[in-house]
Design a protein around this motif. Structure first.
Motif, PDB file in Angstrom:
ATOM      1  N   TYR A  80       0.834  -1.209   0.000  1.00 21.18           N
ATOM      2  CA  TYR A  80       0.000   0.000   0.000  1.00 21.18           C
ATOM      3  C   TYR A  80       0.866   1.255   0.000  1.00 21.18           C
ATOM      4  CZ  TYR A  80      -3.732   3.176   1.508  1.00 21.18           C
ATOM      5  OH  TYR A  80      -4.643   4.199   1.588  1.00 21.18           O
ATOM      6  N   ASP A  81       1.845   1.285   0.891  1.00 19.34           N
ATOM      7  CA  ASP A  81       2.680   2.488   1.008  1.00 19.34           C
ATOM      8  C   ASP A  81       3.569   2.704  -0.209  1.00 19.34           C
ATOM      9  OD1 ASP A  81       1.615   3.259   3.387  1.00 19.34           O
ATOM     10  OD2 ASP A  81       3.110   2.240   4.619  1.00 19.34           O
ATOM     11  N   ASN A  82       3.924   1.624  -0.883  1.00 17.94           N
ATOM     12  CA  ASN A  82       4.681   1.768  -2.117  1.00 17.94           C
ATOM     13  C   ASN A  82       3.891   2.585  -3.131  1.00 17.94           C
ATOM     14  OD1 ASN A  82       7.322   0.297  -3.149  1.00 17.94           O
ATOM     15  ND2 ASN A  82       6.585  -0.790  -1.341  1.00 17.94           N
ATOM     16  N   ILE A  83       2.589   2.289  -3.230  1.00 14.75           N
ATOM     17  CA  ILE A  83       1.754   2.989  -4.204  1.00 14.75           C
ATOM     18  C   ILE A  83       1.452   4.408  -3.733  1.00 14.75           C
ATOM     19  CG2 ILE A  83      -0.400   2.908  -5.507  1.00 14.75           C
ATOM     20  CD1 ILE A  83       1.353   0.530  -6.047  1.00 14.75           C
ATOM     21  N   ALA A  84       1.164   4.526  -2.429  1.00 14.66           N
ATOM     22  CA  ALA A  84       0.746   5.822  -1.899  1.00 14.66           C
ATOM     23  C   ALA A  84       1.916   6.806  -1.803  1.00 14.66           C
ATOM     24  CB  ALA A  84       0.111   5.636  -0.517  1.00 14.66           C
ATOM     25  N   TYR A  85       3.123   6.282  -1.895  1.00 11.63           N
ATOM     26  CA  TYR A  85       4.310   7.121  -1.729  1.00 11.63           C
ATOM     27  C   TYR A  85       4.335   8.310  -2.691  1.00 11.63           C
ATOM     28  CZ  TYR A  85       9.265   8.328  -1.370  1.00 11.63           C
ATOM     29  OH  TYR A  85      10.443   8.994  -1.197  1.00 11.63           O
ATOM     30  N   GLY A  86       4.169   8.016  -3.983  1.00  7.97           N
ATOM     31  CA  GLY A  86       4.233   9.076  -4.996  1.00  7.97           C
ATOM     32  C   GLY A  86       3.185  10.158  -4.772  1.00  7.97           C
ATOM     33  N   PRO A  87       1.899   9.772  -4.667  1.00  2.50           N
ATOM     34  CA  PRO A  87       0.872  10.783  -4.399  1.00  2.50           C
ATOM     35  C   PRO A  87       1.177  11.590  -3.128  1.00  2.50           C
ATOM     36  CG  PRO A  87      -0.158   8.722  -5.012  1.00  2.50           C
ATOM     37  CD  PRO A  87       1.316   8.456  -4.929  1.00  2.50           C
ATOM     38  N   ARG A  88       1.710  10.936  -2.109  1.00  2.00           N
ATOM     39  CA  ARG A  88       1.999  11.652  -0.858  1.00  2.00           C
ATOM     40  C   ARG A  88       3.113  12.679  -1.045  1.00  2.00           C
ATOM     41  NH1 ARG A  88       1.778   6.382   2.863  1.00  2.00           N
ATOM     42  NH2 ARG A  88      -0.456   6.328   3.259  1.00  2.00           N
ATOM     43  N   VAL A  89       4.224  12.256  -1.630  1.00  3.75           N
ATOM     44  CA  VAL A  89       5.333  13.213  -1.752  1.00  3.75           C
ATOM     45  C   VAL A  89       4.971  14.348  -2.705  1.00  3.75           C
ATOM     46  CG1 VAL A  89       7.184  11.601  -1.189  1.00  3.75           C
ATOM     47  CG2 VAL A  89       6.524  11.906  -3.572  1.00  3.75           C
ATOM     48  N   ASN A  90       4.054  14.084  -3.629  1.00  2.58           N
ATOM     49  CA  ASN A  90       3.658  15.146  -4.538  1.00  2.58           C
ATOM     50  C   ASN A  90       2.529  15.996  -3.977  1.00  2.58           C
ATOM     51  OD1 ASN A  90       5.206  14.969  -7.172  1.00  2.58           O
ATOM     52  ND2 ASN A  90       4.672  12.830  -6.820  1.00  2.58           N
ATOM     53  N   GLY A  91       2.107  15.685  -2.756  1.00  2.00           N
ATOM     54  CA  GLY A  91       1.066  16.478  -2.106  1.00  2.00           C
ATOM     55  C   GLY A  91      -0.279  16.397  -2.807  1.00  2.00           C
ATOM     56  N   PHE A  92      -0.591  15.244  -3.401  1.00  2.00           N
ATOM     57  CA  PHE A  92      -1.904  15.097  -4.033  1.00  2.00           C
ATOM     58  C   PHE A  92      -2.993  15.242  -2.982  1.00  2.00           C
ATOM     59  CE2 PHE A  92      -1.079  12.338  -8.053  1.00  2.00           C
ATOM     60  CZ  PHE A  92      -0.128  13.258  -8.464  1.00  2.00           C
ATOM     61  N   LYS A  93      -4.023  16.012  -3.355  1.00  8.46           N
ATOM     62  CA  LYS A  93      -5.190  16.058  -2.480  1.00  8.46           C
ATOM     63  C   LYS A  93      -6.190  15.043  -3.032  1.00  8.46           C
ATOM     64  CE  LYS A  93      -4.042  19.965  -0.187  1.00  8.46           C
ATOM     65  NZ  LYS A  93      -2.604  19.605  -0.364  1.00  8.46           N
ATOM     66  N   VAL A  94      -6.234  13.880  -2.416  1.00  8.01           N
ATOM     67  CA  VAL A  94      -7.176  12.872  -2.901  1.00  8.01           C
ATOM     68  C   VAL A  94      -8.220  12.603  -1.841  1.00  8.01           C
ATOM     69  CG1 VAL A  94      -5.649  11.723  -4.524  1.00  8.01           C
ATOM     70  CG2 VAL A  94      -5.601  11.073  -2.134  1.00  8.01           C
ATOM     71  N   ASP A  95      -9.445  12.325  -2.288  1.00  4.75           N
ATOM     72  CA  ASP A  95     -10.516  12.035  -1.340  1.00  4.75           C
ATOM     73  C   ASP A  95     -10.229  10.740  -0.615  1.00  4.75           C
ATOM     74  OD1 ASP A  95     -11.771  14.276  -2.111  1.00  4.75           O
ATOM     75  OD2 ASP A  95     -12.978  13.298  -3.668  1.00  4.75           O
ATOM     76  N   SER A  96      -9.770   9.769  -1.393  1.00  3.32           N
ATOM     77  CA  SER A  96      -9.529   8.485  -0.766  1.00  3.32           C
ATOM     78  C   SER A  96      -8.260   7.868  -1.331  1.00  3.32           C
ATOM     79  CB  SER A  96     -10.729   7.565  -1.018  1.00  3.32           C
ATOM     80  OG  SER A  96     -10.312   6.233  -0.826  1.00  3.32           O
ATOM     81  N   MET A  97      -7.258   7.792  -0.485  1.00  3.69           N
ATOM     82  CA  MET A  97      -6.007   7.178  -0.918  1.00  3.69           C
ATOM     83  C   MET A  97      -6.239   5.712  -1.255  1.00  3.69           C
ATOM     84  SD  MET A  97      -2.866   7.790  -1.612  1.00  3.69           S
ATOM     85  CE  MET A  97      -2.175   9.231  -0.796  1.00  3.69           C
ATOM     86  N   ASP A  98      -7.173   5.076  -0.507  1.00  2.00           N
ATOM     87  CA  ASP A  98      -7.459   3.662  -0.766  1.00  2.00           C
ATOM     88  C   ASP A  98      -7.911   3.459  -2.212  1.00  2.00           C
ATOM     89  OD1 ASP A  98      -6.908   3.480   1.842  1.00  2.00           O
ATOM     90  OD2 ASP A  98      -8.881   2.818   2.511  1.00  2.00           O
ATOM     91  N   ASP A  99      -8.797   4.369  -2.664  1.00  2.00           N
ATOM     92  CA  ASP A  99      -9.294   4.245  -4.037  1.00  2.00           C
ATOM     93  C   ASP A  99      -8.166   4.409  -5.039  1.00  2.00           C
ATOM     94  OD1 ASP A  99     -11.745   3.848  -3.035  1.00  2.00           O
ATOM     95  OD2 ASP A  99     -12.531   5.856  -3.478  1.00  2.00           O
TER      96      ASP A  99
END
Ligand SMILES: Nc1ncnc2c1ncn2[C@@H]1O[C@H](COP(=O)(O)OP(=O)(O)OP(=O)(O)O)[C@@H](O)[C@H]1O
Ligand SMILES: [Mg+2]
Lengths: 299, 282
Positions: free
Chosen positions: B124-143
Motif C-alpha cells: 500500500y505504502d509503495n503505491i501511496a508514496y508518490g501521491p503523498r510526496v507530490n502532495g496530491f489532495k485525494v478524497d480516498s487514498m485507498d481508491d
C-alpha cells in the motif's frame, strides 16, 4: 581411539584455510586457537571473581542506599540514576546531531570537494581518539565560556556526546550506504525531492542500523569514566540527580572511587556495582543485536 | 498549419489511424547529444514519441539506449558530469530549460527500472508514496491505490495483503508494483528500461499485455534487448548503434533508423538495421 584421533586430525586439516596440511600451518592454527582460549579464560576468570567478590552486596541496598562512610550502609543509588540521566542526555544530544551530519555527508555533500573529504577523514580519526581527551576538551570549552560549576549532568553528557558522535556518524553513514541506489532512484522517479527521498525512504530503511550503532555507542559511553573524572564527577551524592543542571555521579566513577578506599567492604561494593554495570552493558548489546536481527533489511 | 489543413484533417479523422497522424509528438528529440564529462555517449539523435504510442529503443549494448531514456525524465541529472545538448521537448516545451523543475518533469514522465525496485515498505505504502510526496489532495487514498494496482493488473493478487512488505512479492509482481507506483502519480509518459530482463517468460508476457492495456492512456517508451518483444509491443521502433569515432576511437551511439515497427522489422532501409534485426550483428 584411533577414529577419534582421525576425526580431530580431519577437523584441523579441514578447517585450515585452503586445505593447508603442512605442519607449520597446523601449528599456526593451534596458536590462533590458544589465543582465543586465553582471551576467553581471562574474561571468564574476571567475571567470575567479580561476581564472587560482590555476591554479598548484590542486594536491594545497592539500589536504595546512598554512598556512606560505612560500607555496610552504602549503596549506588545516585550513581545508577546519574548514569541513566547522563546516558539519556547523551543520546538526546548525539543521535539527532550524528544522524543529521551523516545524512549531509552521505546524501548531499559533494564528495569531490576537498573540504568535505577533509571532514570525512577527520570523523574517522576522531573515533580513534582516547576518551580522556574529550574530557580535557570539554574542560577547556567550559573555561572559555566561564562555566565554573562543572558537576552538572549536561556537562558530562556533552563530553560523552563528543566521544561517541563520530561513532554514531560512521554507523549511520554505513547504514545509509547499505540502502541501494535503486531505491533512491525509484523515489526520485515518482517526483520526490532529494530531501523527501532521504526522510521518507532512505532514512527509514537505515533505521535498524542506526539504532544498533547508536546503542553500541551509548553502551561505550555508559562504561566510560575517564572524561567524567576530569570534569569533577567524583563526589559523594546524598540526593538523586533530577535534571540537566543537577549534580551527578555515574557508576564507573563510583566504582573507581570505592576501589580506591582501604576498607574491604567498599571493594565488595565496587564488585557488586561492576556486576550491575556489566549486566546493563550486556542488556544494551543484546538489545542492539535483537534490533539488528529483527529489523535488518535484506536488500 | 493553416485552418484549411485542420478541417481537412478533421475530415480525414474518420479512422483512428488518420487522426493519429495529426498529433504532435509528446516527447521530441531535436539534435540531441549526450555527454558524460567529455565522453560523447550519444550523437545527434532526432525522433519523437507520439501520444498513446509505444516506442521501442533497440540496439546493441552500449549504444546509449538507457542514456537517451534517462534524459527524457532528467534522471541523467543525478549522474555527475552528464550533460545534454540539443533540445528534448515535452509537448513543445524544452524540459532542460532553466525554468523547468526536474521534479515536475519526473512526475509527468515516470520511469520503471530494469531491476524491480520496490521501496522497503508495505504494498500500500509503495503505491501511496508518490501521491503523498507530490502532495496530491485525494478524497480516498485507498481508491487511488486500488485504481493504480488494478491498472497494473496486480490488484487481484495483492488485495488481501496490502499491508505486507512489497519484498514478499515475486519478481514479476514487484515489477508490476513498480508500474503501479509510477501510474499512481498520474504521469503522461512511462519510460521503461528493460523492464522484463529480470523476469521469467510468463511474467514477461504479463508485463507486455499490461503495456498494451496502458497504451490507450499513456505514452510509453521502452528499451529492450528482446527483438521479439519490440516487435510484439511497439508501434514505433528506434534502432541505435554505437560507432567508433575516427579520431578518438570513442564509441558513440547514433540513431540509425526510426519508423513504424513493422517497417523496421520487415523492410529496414539501412543495412545496419537489417544486419541487427536478422541477427547478423549484436
Ligand atoms: N553513468 C555513466 N557515466 C559514464 N559513462 C556512462 C554512464 N552510463 C553510461 N555510460 C556510457 O555511455 C554509453 C552508453 O551507455 P548506455 O548505458 O546508455 O547503453 P545501453 O544502450 O543502455 O546499453 P545496455 O544495452 O547494455 O543497457 C556507454 O559507452 C557507457 O559506457
Ligand atoms: Mg541500458
Amino acid at each position: 581411539m584411533r577414529t577419534v584421533q582421525g576425526t580431530i586430525e580431519r577437523t584441523i586439516r579441514g578447517r585450515a584455510k585452503g586445505g593447508e596440511t603442512s605442519a607449520s600451518s597446523i601449528a599456526f592454527l593451534v596458536v590462533l586457537w590458544l589465543s582465543i582460549v586465553f582471551a576467553l579464560v581471562f574474561l571468564a576468570v574476571l567475571i567470575v571473581t567479580t561476581i564472587i567478590d560482590g555476591w554479598n552486596r548484590l542486594d536491594s541496598r545497592l539500589f536504595t542506599e546512598y554512598p556512606a562512610s560505612n560500607p555496610e550502609d552504602a549503596g549506588a543509588r545516585p550513581a545508577i540514576l546519574g548514569s541513566l540521566w547522563v546516558i539519556g542526555t547523551t543520546a538526546f544530544m548525539t543521535i539527532p546531531l550524528g544522524v543529521a551530519a551523516a545524512i549531509h555527508l552521505e546524501e548531499f555533500a559533494d564528495r569531490n570537494n576537498w573540504f568535505n573529504r577533509f571532514i570525512e577523514v577527520n570523523v574517522q580519526n576522531l573515533a580513534a581518539i582516547p576518551a580522556v581527551i574529550y574530557g580535557m576538551l570539554t574542560l577547556a570549552a567550559l573555561g572559555l565560556f566561564g562555566v565554573t560549576n562543572k558537576n552538572m549532568v549536561w556537562v558530562g553528557a556533552l563530553a560523552l556526546s563528543m566521544l561517541i558522535l563520530p561513532v554514531v556518524i560512521i554507523a549511520t553513514r554505513e547504514s545509509l550506504r547499505a540502502v541501494p541506489e535503486e531505491i533512491r532512484q525509484g523515489s526520485l522517479a515518482v517526483g520526490a525531492t532529494p530531501l523527501q527521498t532521504v526522510l521518507r525512504n532512505t532514512l527509514p530503511g537505515a533505521v535498524p542500523g542506526i539504532a544498533t550503532g547508536s546503542i553500541l555507542a551509548l553502551s561505550r559511553a555508559l562504561g566510560e569514566a575517564a572524561p567524567l573524572l576530569l570534569l569533577g564527577g567524583l563526589v559523594f551524592l546524598s540526593f538523586d540527580p533530577n535534571g540537566l543542571m543537577s549534580g551527578y555521579t555515574t557508576m564507573p566513577i563510583q566504582i573507581f572511587n570505592w576501589t580506591g578506599r582501604p576498607q574491604e567492604g567498599f571493594h565488595e561494593l565496587a564488585a557488586a556495582a561492576s556486576v550491575l554495570l556489566l549486566v546493563m552493558l550486556l542488556a544494551m548489546n543484546a538489545l542492539a543485536i535483537a534490533i539488528r536481527n529483527r529489523y535488518q533489511q535484506r536488500w | 498549419m493553416n485552418p484549411i489543413d485542420t478541417t481537412e484533417a478533421a475530415a480525414r479523422a474518420d479512422t483512428f489511424e488518420a487522426a493519429r497522424e495529426y498529433r504532435p509528438p509528446v516527447l521530441d528529440c531535436d539534435s540531441v547529444s549526450i555527454f558524460y564529462d567529455d565522453f560523447l555517449a550519444v550523437h545527434d539523435v532526432n525522433f519523437g514519441c507520439g501520444d498513446n504510442e509505444i516506442t521501442a529503443l533497440i540496439g546493441p549494448s552500449g549504444c546509449g539506449k538507457s542514456t537517451v531514456l534517462r534524459s527524457f525524465n532528467r534522471m541523467n541529472d543525478l549522474i555527475e558530469g552528464a550533460r545534454v545538448e540539443g533540445t528534448i521537448s515535452y509537448h513543445g516545451e524544452d524540459i532542460y530549460h532553466s525554468d523547468v523543475d526536474a521534479i515536475e518533469v519526473r512526475r509527468r514522465i515516470g520511469m520503471v527500472f530494469q531491476k524491480p525496485n520496490p521501496f522497503p515498505k508495505s504494498i500500500y505504502d509503495n503505491i501511496a508514496y508518490g501521491p503523498r510526496v507530490n502532495g496530491f489532495k485525494v478524497d480516498s487514498m485507498d481508491d487511488l491505490v486500488e485504481e493504480a494496482l488494478t491498472k497494473a493488473a496486480l490488484w487481484d493478487e495483492v488485495k488481501d495483503k496490502l499491508k505486507q512488505s512489497a519484498f514478499g512479492l515475486s519478481g514479476g509482481q514487484q515489477q508490476r508494483l513498480c508500474i503501479a507506483r509510477t501510474i499512481a502519480v498520474r504521469p503522461e509518459v512511462i519510460l521503461m528500461d528493460e523492464p522484463c530482463s529480470a523476469l521469467d517468460p510468463i511474467a514477461t508476457l504479463r508485463i507486455e499485455d499490461l503495456m498494451h492495456e496502458l497504451r490507450s492512456d499513456y505514452t510509453i517508451v521502452i528499451v529492450t534487448h528482446n527483438m521479439q518483444q519490440a516487435a510484439r509491443v511497439a508501434d514505433k521502433t528506434a534502432f541505435f548503434t554505437a560507432e567508433a569515432h575516427e579520431v578518438t576511437g570513442d564509441r558513440t551511439g547514433v540513431l540509425v533508423e526510426f519508423g513504424d515497427t513493422a517497417q523496421i522489422f520487415e523492410s529496414p532501409v539501412d543495412k545496419r538495421t537489417e544486419d541487427y534485426i536478422s541477427g547478423r550483428f549484436g
